[in-house]
Design a protein around this motif. Structure first.
Motif, PDB file in Angstrom:
ATOM      1  N   ARG A  42       0.865  -1.155   0.029  1.00 15.19           N
ATOM      2  CA  ARG A  42      -0.055  -0.031   0.077  1.00 15.19           C
ATOM      3  C   ARG A  42       1.045   1.280   0.096  1.00 15.19           C
ATOM      4  O   ARG A  42       0.340   2.279  -0.742  1.00 15.19           O
ATOM      5  CB  ARG A  42      -0.809   0.015   1.289  1.00 15.19           C
ATOM      6  N   LYS A  43       1.910   1.189   0.703  1.00 19.57           N
ATOM      7  CA  LYS A  43       2.942   2.066   0.891  1.00 19.57           C
ATOM      8  C   LYS A  43       3.553   2.894  -0.655  1.00 19.57           C
ATOM      9  O   LYS A  43       3.696   3.872  -0.899  1.00 19.57           O
ATOM     10  CB  LYS A  43       3.990   2.006   1.795  1.00 19.57           C
ATOM     11  N   VAL A  44       4.033   1.323  -1.274  1.00 19.82           N
ATOM     12  CA  VAL A  44       4.553   1.791  -2.686  1.00 19.82           C
ATOM     13  C   VAL A  44       3.444   2.144  -3.728  1.00 19.82           C
ATOM     14  O   VAL A  44       3.960   3.225  -4.369  1.00 19.82           O
ATOM     15  CB  VAL A  44       4.886   0.223  -3.255  1.00 19.82           C
ATOM     16  N   VAL A  45       2.310   1.745  -3.536  1.00 19.35           N
ATOM     17  CA  VAL A  45       1.342   2.239  -4.327  1.00 19.35           C
ATOM     18  C   VAL A  45       0.967   3.940  -4.301  1.00 19.35           C
ATOM     19  O   VAL A  45       0.715   4.605  -5.073  1.00 19.35           O
ATOM     20  CB  VAL A  45       0.030   1.326  -4.256  1.00 19.35           C
ATOM     21  N   THR A  85      -5.233   4.600 -10.081  1.00 20.94           N
ATOM     22  CA  THR A  85      -4.778   5.990 -10.033  1.00 20.94           C
ATOM     23  C   THR A  85      -5.424   6.974 -11.049  1.00 20.94           C
ATOM     24  O   THR A  85      -5.996   6.470 -12.093  1.00 20.94           O
ATOM     25  CB  THR A  85      -3.168   5.850 -10.390  1.00 20.94           C
ATOM     26  N   SER A  86      -5.352   7.951 -10.833  1.00 17.00           N
ATOM     27  CA  SER A  86      -5.723   9.325 -11.760  1.00 17.00           C
ATOM     28  C   SER A  86      -4.601   9.819 -12.399  1.00 17.00           C
ATOM     29  O   SER A  86      -4.769  10.795 -13.204  1.00 17.00           O
ATOM     30  CB  SER A  86      -6.908  10.205 -11.167  1.00 17.00           C
ATOM     31  N   GLY A  87      -3.426   9.481 -11.935  1.00 16.87           N
ATOM     32  CA  GLY A  87      -2.243  10.055 -12.429  1.00 16.87           C
ATOM     33  C   GLY A  87      -1.420   9.086 -13.559  1.00 16.87           C
ATOM     34  O   GLY A  87      -1.980   8.652 -14.537  1.00 16.87           O
ATOM     35  N   ASP A  88       0.009   9.107 -13.231  1.00 15.37           N
ATOM     36  CA  ASP A  88       0.714   8.415 -14.149  1.00 15.37           C
ATOM     37  C   ASP A  88       0.696   6.835 -14.028  1.00 15.37           C
ATOM     38  O   ASP A  88       1.210   6.206 -13.072  1.00 15.37           O
ATOM     39  CB  ASP A  88       2.253   8.921 -14.270  1.00 15.37           C
ATOM     40  N   PRO A  89      -0.059   6.019 -15.111  1.00 13.53           N
ATOM     41  CA  PRO A  89       0.051   4.594 -15.064  1.00 13.53           C
ATOM     42  C   PRO A  89       1.455   4.037 -14.874  1.00 13.53           C
ATOM     43  O   PRO A  89       1.502   3.181 -14.504  1.00 13.53           O
ATOM     44  CB  PRO A  89      -0.867   4.220 -16.251  1.00 13.53           C
ATOM     45  N   VAL A  90       2.213   4.723 -15.812  1.00 10.67           N
ATOM     46  CA  VAL A  90       3.780   4.057 -15.788  1.00 10.67           C
ATOM     47  C   VAL A  90       4.292   4.185 -14.576  1.00 10.67           C
ATOM     48  O   VAL A  90       4.872   3.006 -14.148  1.00 10.67           O
ATOM     49  CB  VAL A  90       4.667   4.830 -16.875  1.00 10.67           C
ATOM     50  N   ALA A  91       4.198   5.113 -13.774  1.00  7.10           N
ATOM     51  CA  ALA A  91       4.787   5.072 -12.304  1.00  7.10           C
ATOM     52  C   ALA A  91       4.283   4.061 -11.618  1.00  7.10           C
ATOM     53  O   ALA A  91       4.751   3.452 -10.910  1.00  7.10           O
ATOM     54  CB  ALA A  91       4.415   6.472 -11.717  1.00  7.10           C
ATOM     55  N   LEU A  92       2.788   3.950 -11.743  1.00 14.00           N
ATOM     56  CA  LEU A  92       2.306   2.740 -10.866  1.00 14.00           C
ATOM     57  C   LEU A  92       2.722   1.426 -11.372  1.00 14.00           C
ATOM     58  O   LEU A  92       2.868   0.424 -10.436  1.00 14.00           O
ATOM     59  CB  LEU A  92       0.526   2.813 -11.223  1.00 14.00           C
ATOM     60  N   ALA A  93       2.725   1.144 -12.560  1.00 14.90           N
ATOM     61  CA  ALA A  93       3.300  -0.244 -13.402  1.00 14.90           C
ATOM     62  C   ALA A  93       4.670  -0.312 -12.605  1.00 14.90           C
ATOM     63  O   ALA A  93       5.030  -1.517 -12.202  1.00 14.90           O
ATOM     64  CB  ALA A  93       3.133  -0.174 -14.614  1.00 14.90           C
ATOM     65  N   LYS A  94       5.537   0.638 -12.663  1.00 18.55           N
ATOM     66  CA  LYS A  94       6.851   0.537 -12.205  1.00 18.55           C
ATOM     67  C   LYS A  94       7.031   0.087 -11.055  1.00 18.55           C
ATOM     68  O   LYS A  94       7.797  -0.566 -10.438  1.00 18.55           O
ATOM     69  CB  LYS A  94       7.625   1.739 -12.550  1.00 18.55           C
ATOM     70  N   ALA A  95       6.244   0.682  -9.964  1.00 18.21           N
ATOM     71  CA  ALA A  95       6.166   0.818  -8.526  1.00 18.21           C
ATOM     72  C   ALA A  95       5.939  -0.915  -8.161  1.00 18.21           C
ATOM     73  O   ALA A  95       6.439  -1.580  -7.353  1.00 18.21           O
ATOM     74  CB  ALA A  95       5.524   1.514  -7.970  1.00 18.21           C
ATOM     75  N   LEU A  96       4.892  -1.162  -8.967  1.00 19.08           N
ATOM     76  CA  LEU A  96       4.173  -2.648  -8.647  1.00 19.08           C
ATOM     77  C   LEU A  96       5.435  -3.601  -8.922  1.00 19.08           C
ATOM     78  O   LEU A  96       5.578  -4.582  -8.388  1.00 19.08           O
ATOM     79  CB  LEU A  96       3.021  -2.674  -9.199  1.00 19.08           C
ATOM     80  N   SER A  97       5.842  -3.225 -10.245  1.00 24.74           N
ATOM     81  CA  SER A  97       6.773  -4.492 -10.805  1.00 24.74           C
ATOM     82  C   SER A  97       7.864  -4.619 -10.033  1.00 24.74           C
ATOM     83  O   SER A  97       8.636  -5.606  -9.587  1.00 24.74           O
ATOM     84  CB  SER A  97       7.374  -3.969 -12.180  1.00 24.74           C
ATOM     85  N   THR A  98       8.568  -3.369  -9.574  1.00 22.80           N
ATOM     86  CA  THR A  98       9.535  -3.360  -8.712  1.00 22.80           C
ATOM     87  C   THR A  98       9.242  -4.030  -7.299  1.00 22.80           C
ATOM     88  O   THR A  98      10.315  -5.017  -6.984  1.00 22.80           O
ATOM     89  CB  THR A  98      10.139  -1.946  -8.524  1.00 22.80           C
ATOM     90  N   GLU A 122       1.478  -6.775 -21.256  1.00 22.66           N
ATOM     91  CA  GLU A 122       1.452  -5.259 -21.587  1.00 22.66           C
ATOM     92  C   GLU A 122       1.749  -4.237 -20.283  1.00 22.66           C
ATOM     93  O   GLU A 122       2.367  -3.529 -20.459  1.00 22.66           O
ATOM     94  CB  GLU A 122       0.123  -4.829 -22.356  1.00 22.66           C
ATOM     95  N   VAL A 123       1.031  -4.889 -19.488  1.00 18.40           N
ATOM     96  CA  VAL A 123       1.323  -4.262 -17.984  1.00 18.40           C
ATOM     97  C   VAL A 123       2.870  -4.266 -17.799  1.00 18.40           C
ATOM     98  O   VAL A 123       3.480  -3.362 -17.287  1.00 18.40           O
ATOM     99  CB  VAL A 123       0.554  -5.069 -16.838  1.00 18.40           C
ATOM    100  N   LYS A 124       3.627  -5.312 -18.093  1.00 20.96           N
ATOM    101  CA  LYS A 124       5.114  -5.496 -17.911  1.00 20.96           C
ATOM    102  C   LYS A 124       5.772  -4.558 -18.697  1.00 20.96           C
ATOM    103  O   LYS A 124       6.637  -3.828 -18.270  1.00 20.96           O
ATOM    104  CB  LYS A 124       5.620  -6.753 -17.939  1.00 20.96           C
ATOM    105  N   GLN A 125       5.228  -4.477 -19.998  1.00 19.66           N
ATOM    106  CA  GLN A 125       6.034  -3.545 -20.924  1.00 19.66           C
ATOM    107  C   GLN A 125       5.834  -2.116 -20.639  1.00 19.66           C
ATOM    108  O   GLN A 125       6.704  -1.297 -20.383  1.00 19.66           O
ATOM    109  CB  GLN A 125       5.372  -3.710 -22.285  1.00 19.66           C
ATOM    110  N   LEU A 126       4.655  -1.743 -19.686  1.00 21.59           N
ATOM    111  CA  LEU A 126       4.283  -0.214 -19.408  1.00 21.59           C
ATOM    112  C   LEU A 126       5.301   0.042 -18.420  1.00 21.59           C
ATOM    113  O   LEU A 126       5.701   1.143 -18.422  1.00 21.59           O
ATOM    114  CB  LEU A 126       2.802  -0.528 -18.757  1.00 21.59           C
TER     115      LEU A 126
END
Length: 209
Positions: A42-45, A85-98, A122-126
């Motif tokens: 939750r903190k990462v997200v 999120t209503s913000g950057d989907p790339v930032a969300l995908a990066k955070a979750l992937s990490t 595609e989520v991984k590519q994002l």
């Protein structure tokens, strides 16, 4: 423990309120997460500008009706959680992937970006794409770089011209160049006089006939 209709209605309203402003989401599943893992996730997200919830599939389907992430939350099976999120989907995908690199218990189901459902791959590519911040930084650099180079070149040219002019003045090049220009009117006047005499002689010559 089963939820009463009243409690379901309240939960649906709460989730609807949270989801209605979201433009992107990533749906995941997990076998088992500890309390500390859940807290860290939750903190990462949140750090990526999103929110995270473990959801009941049917409640999520109803709560997402009319939102931009509706398609991603319809017909879910098994354990489901959603990061939105209503913000950057790339930032969300990066955070979750990490985070997932050290927490293999969590996996992706699917995602949705601006109303377009995307697959797990595609989520991984994002997650490998540059974030909006990085894109904006590059754009600003590209916009500003030519202007900075232009100013530098103009300043350099200005300095070079000043140096050349000073050297020319010191060597008297401008004075030497000015001398021929002063004799031009005299030469022109002389030429004009000769032309006048020739014209006069031609006038005085008798006409044969």
């Amino acid at each position: 423990m089963a939820l009463t209709k009243a409690k379901k209605a309240v939960k649906i309203d709460q989730l609807t309120h949270e989801l209605e402003g979201s433009t992107s989401a990533i749906v995941g599943t997990f076998a088992k997460l500890t309390v500390s893992q859940d807290f860290e996730l939750r903190k990462v997200v949140r750090s990526a500008g999103g929110r995270y919830r473990v959801v009941k599939n049917k409640l999520a389907a109803r709560a997402s009706k009319g939102t931009k992430i509706e398609q991603a939350l319809q017909g879910l099976k098994g354990v489901s959680s959603v990061a939105y999120t209503s913000g950057d989907p790339v930032a969300l995908a990066k955070a979750l992937s990490t985070w997932m690199q050290e927490n293999a218990e969590f996996t992706f189901k699917l995602g949705i970006v601006d109303g377009h459902v995307i697959t797990v791959e595609e989520v991984k590519q994002l997650a490998t794409m540059p974030s909006k911040e990085q894109i904006f930084s590059k754009l600003l650099f590209l916009i500003n770089a030519p202007a900075q180079r232009l100013v530098t070149v103009m300043n350099a040219v200005g300095r070079d011209v000043a140096v050349v002019l000073n050297q020319a003045v010191e060597k008297g090049k401008f004075a030497a160049a000015a001398a021929p220009a002063n004799t031009a009117p005299e030469a022109e006047a002389a030429g004009t006089g000769e032309d006048s005499q020739t014209a006069a002689a031609a006038t005085e010559k008798p006409v044969e006939g």
